[in-house]
Motif scaffolding. Sequence first.
Motif, mmCIF file in Angstrom:
data_model
loop_
_atom_site.group_PDB
_atom_site.id
_atom_site.type_symbol
_atom_site.label_atom_id
_atom_site.label_comp_id
_atom_site.label_asym_id
_atom_site.label_seq_id
_atom_site.Cartn_x
_atom_site.Cartn_y
_atom_site.Cartn_z
ATOM 1 N N VAL A 104 124.894 -12.166 22.703
ATOM 2 C CA VAL A 104 125.841 -11.057 22.910
ATOM 3 C C VAL A 104 125.235 -9.755 22.391
ATOM 4 C CG1 VAL A 104 128.100 -10.136 22.281
ATOM 5 C CG2 VAL A 104 127.850 -12.563 22.836
ATOM 6 N N LEU A 105 124.587 -9.803 21.225
ATOM 7 C CA LEU A 105 123.972 -8.596 20.682
ATOM 8 C C LEU A 105 122.837 -8.114 21.578
ATOM 9 C CD1 LEU A 105 123.849 -9.233 16.826
ATOM 10 C CD2 LEU A 105 125.596 -8.107 18.199
ATOM 11 N N ALA A 106 122.088 -9.048 22.134
ATOM 12 C CA ALA A 106 121.025 -8.665 23.065
ATOM 13 C C ALA A 106 121.612 -7.969 24.286
ATOM 14 C CB ALA A 106 120.229 -9.907 23.485
ATOM 15 N N ALA A 107 122.698 -8.508 24.801
ATOM 16 C CA ALA A 107 123.342 -7.904 25.973
ATOM 17 C C ALA A 107 123.869 -6.510 25.657
ATOM 18 C CB ALA A 107 124.487 -8.807 26.450
ATOM 19 N N LEU A 108 124.399 -6.316 24.439
ATOM 20 C CA LEU A 108 124.911 -5.010 24.032
ATOM 21 C C LEU A 108 123.795 -3.972 24.019
ATOM 22 C CD1 LEU A 108 127.091 -3.124 22.877
ATOM 23 C CD2 LEU A 108 126.547 -4.045 20.597
ATOM 24 N N GLN A 109 122.664 -4.318 23.425
ATOM 25 C CA GLN A 109 121.561 -3.369 23.354
ATOM 26 C C GLN A 109 121.060 -3.001 24.746
ATOM 27 O OE1 GLN A 109 118.435 -3.688 20.545
ATOM 28 N NE2 GLN A 109 119.674 -4.640 18.958
ATOM 29 N N ARG A 110 120.900 -4.009 25.579
ATOM 30 C CA ARG A 110 120.392 -3.730 26.927
ATOM 31 C C ARG A 110 121.382 -2.919 27.749
ATOM 32 N NH1 ARG A 110 118.064 -9.740 26.701
ATOM 33 N NH2 ARG A 110 115.892 -9.235 26.189
ATOM 34 N N ALA A 111 122.675 -3.194 27.572
ATOM 35 C CA ALA A 111 123.689 -2.444 28.312
ATOM 36 C C ALA A 111 123.690 -0.975 27.915
ATOM 37 C CB ALA A 111 125.069 -3.053 28.061
ATOM 38 N N CYS A 112 123.252 -0.684 26.694
ATOM 39 C CA CYS A 112 123.247 0.701 26.205
ATOM 40 C C CYS A 112 121.930 1.425 26.491
ATOM 41 C CB CYS A 112 123.532 0.722 24.708
ATOM 42 S SG CYS A 112 125.232 0.227 24.304
ATOM 43 N N GLY A 113 120.969 0.727 27.077
ATOM 44 C CA GLY A 113 119.736 1.399 27.474
ATOM 45 C C GLY A 113 118.511 1.095 26.637
ATOM 46 N N VAL A 114 118.597 0.155 25.731
ATOM 47 C CA VAL A 114 117.432 -0.240 24.940
ATOM 48 C C VAL A 114 116.557 -1.184 25.752
ATOM 49 C CG1 VAL A 114 116.667 -1.518 22.896
ATOM 50 C CG2 VAL A 114 118.606 0.044 22.731
ATOM 51 N N ASP A 115 115.259 -0.959 25.698
ATOM 52 C CA ASP A 115 114.298 -1.894 26.285
ATOM 53 C C ASP A 115 114.034 -2.970 25.233
ATOM 54 O OD1 ASP A 115 112.263 -3.283 27.508
ATOM 55 O OD2 ASP A 115 110.827 -1.619 27.509
ATOM 56 N N LEU A 116 114.863 -3.999 25.237
ATOM 57 C CA LEU A 116 114.784 -5.056 24.230
ATOM 58 C C LEU A 116 113.884 -6.179 24.722
ATOM 59 C CD1 LEU A 116 115.753 -6.445 21.605
ATOM 60 C CD2 LEU A 116 117.708 -7.324 22.919
ATOM 61 N N ARG A 117 112.845 -6.470 23.958
ATOM 62 C CA ARG A 117 111.881 -7.512 24.317
ATOM 63 C C ARG A 117 111.958 -8.618 23.273
ATOM 64 N NH1 ARG A 117 106.704 -3.978 26.537
ATOM 65 N NH2 ARG A 117 107.974 -2.329 27.538
ATOM 66 N N THR A 118 112.639 -9.693 23.614
ATOM 67 C CA THR A 118 112.834 -10.797 22.680
ATOM 68 C C THR A 118 111.797 -11.892 22.917
ATOM 69 O OG1 THR A 118 114.439 -11.774 24.191
ATOM 70 C CG2 THR A 118 115.301 -10.352 22.455
ATOM 71 N N GLY A 119 111.692 -12.794 21.926
ATOM 72 C CA GLY A 119 110.692 -13.856 22.013
ATOM 73 C C GLY A 119 109.288 -13.305 22.004
ATOM 74 N N GLU A 120 109.108 -12.164 21.360
ATOM 75 C CA GLU A 120 107.826 -11.450 21.388
ATOM 76 C C GLU A 120 107.385 -11.116 19.973
ATOM 77 O OE1 GLU A 120 105.108 -10.970 23.322
ATOM 78 O OE2 GLU A 120 106.080 -9.675 24.815
ATOM 79 N N ALA A 121 106.404 -11.856 19.481
ATOM 80 C CA ALA A 121 105.860 -11.579 18.158
ATOM 81 C C ALA A 121 104.802 -10.484 18.255
ATOM 82 C CB ALA A 121 105.259 -12.840 17.558
ATOM 83 N N VAL A 122 104.602 -9.758 17.157
ATOM 84 C CA VAL A 122 103.556 -8.741 17.131
ATOM 85 C C VAL A 122 102.326 -9.315 16.428
ATOM 86 C CG1 VAL A 122 105.204 -6.852 17.175
ATOM 87 C CG2 VAL A 122 104.425 -7.724 14.978
ATOM 88 N N ARG A 123 101.156 -8.879 16.887
ATOM 89 C CA ARG A 123 99.921 -9.389 16.268
ATOM 90 C C ARG A 123 98.991 -8.285 15.796
ATOM 91 N NH1 ARG A 123 95.488 -8.894 19.454
ATOM 92 N NH2 ARG A 123 95.754 -8.654 21.719
ATOM 93 N N GLY A 124 99.335 -7.031 16.072
ATOM 94 C CA GLY A 124 98.445 -5.966 15.623
ATOM 95 C C GLY A 124 98.997 -4.591 15.922
ATOM 96 N N TYR A 125 98.322 -3.611 15.341
ATOM 97 C CA TYR A 125 98.749 -2.229 15.503
ATOM 98 C C TYR A 125 97.518 -1.330 15.518
ATOM 99 C CZ TYR A 125 100.621 2.367 14.422
ATOM 100 O OH TYR A 125 100.918 3.699 14.463
ATOM 101 N N ALA A 126 97.583 -0.285 16.344
ATOM 102 C CA ALA A 126 96.499 0.687 16.400
ATOM 103 C C ALA A 126 97.082 2.053 16.712
ATOM 104 C CB ALA A 126 95.484 0.287 17.477
ATOM 105 N N GLU A 127 96.326 3.097 16.356
ATOM 106 C CA GLU A 127 96.736 4.461 16.677
ATOM 107 C C GLU A 127 95.622 5.147 17.453
ATOM 108 O OE1 GLU A 127 98.038 6.735 13.328
ATOM 109 O OE2 GLU A 127 99.746 5.405 12.901
ATOM 110 N N THR A 128 96.020 5.823 18.507
ATOM 111 C CA THR A 128 95.096 6.663 19.247
ATOM 112 C C THR A 128 95.429 8.113 18.923
ATOM 113 O OG1 THR A 128 96.524 6.884 21.189
ATOM 114 C CG2 THR A 128 95.109 4.935 21.091
#
Length: 402
Positions: free
Chosen positions: A189-213
């Motif tokens: 339900v919370l996922a549906a709320l975020q998406r309904a409000c315009g958030v690009d919610l990407r679930t089941g997605e772990a992060v493995r790194g970060y970089a800056e350009t």
Amino acid sequence: MIGSVIVVGAGQTAAVAARTLRRRGFDGGVLLIGEEHAPPYQRPPLSKEYLAGEETSEGLCLLPERWCADNGVELRLGVRVVAVRAAERAVELADGSVLRAGALLVATGGRPRRLPGFEGERVRYLRTMGDADRLREDLRPGARVVVVGAGFIGSEVASTALARGADVTVIERAERPLAHVLGERMGGVLAALQRACGVDLRTGEAVRGYAETGRAAVVLTASGRAVEGDVVVVGVGTVPNVEPLQGSGVEVDDGVLVDEYCRTSVEGVYAAGDVARHHHPPTGRRIRVEHFDHASLHGMAAARSILGQRSPYSTPHWFWSDQFGRNLQYTGHASDGDEIVVRGDVEGFDFVAFYLDKGVLRAAFGIDRGGEVAAARQLIAARAEPDPAALRDEDTDLTDLL
């Protein structure tokens, strides 16, 4: 008789404990020692009203200077406690000085859990007023904001950023936000709320790194995606600030271990709030809770215990979150396998869900249903076994089930 109390920490729990000590008639010395330079203030608005620019620092203050002067409460701010000498009921400060008291209260709270490699000019962690001041400057119309973590802090920041005109992407490693607390169905339900409000919610997605350009922050995910943004906000939980207790003799395990009276393993030393993992009689286990209401109630309980006015801290936990134009509230503790009974319109985000364990009400979660969650909290405290049909029925007054 306790002549004085030193509180290590100067946040919500510390402020409430100081007020409670005075209201309960304690006339000894009360000293709060905090690392931040600001006097005690409320933290929940940092991801909402204060971050949005709708609240001032003065509005968040918990212990005004005048109140401290009138009530003989001393604040030492911008000061770090490097060690708690529990057996002596003393604290050692960074300058080498040692202070002693009749009782110590550890209320050091927690700090944001940091992700390895997530450091840089475009990375933000939110805990202090200064953190919120810095982040507010990033939340401009059209800014690309990437939030790592869809818990309450991450979701509230996402909501505030969206309201300020930013484009928001939220990356969450679980399949559904807060499923470990609310269960898979309500997490959906919370996922549906975020998406309904315009958030690009990407679930089941772990992060493995970060970089800056030169022009962007880039979050690399385990699936091989690169998510670009102008700023990255990391909200993946907190770590209890227990370092001053290392070697003190006070038992520590994911927080300072305390009983239902806020007592640690060393006599005369207490702990409360985010830093404490407390025995909670209704659940029969130790729990560490990181919410405003708990910080306040636990601070009161600790003060009463210090004064010998002990009563078990057994109130059902309760917390709230304002996000995406909705008010979310949760009380109690749900478990896997609980039966969920729903009253209201789930798809319309206007409902309350009741969690039953063998007929006993254990928890409740609601969106825009604060009154019913408050009634459910009373039912949980009473270990009530309400009729599921009555819970579903919108015409049933929940207080009649007490």
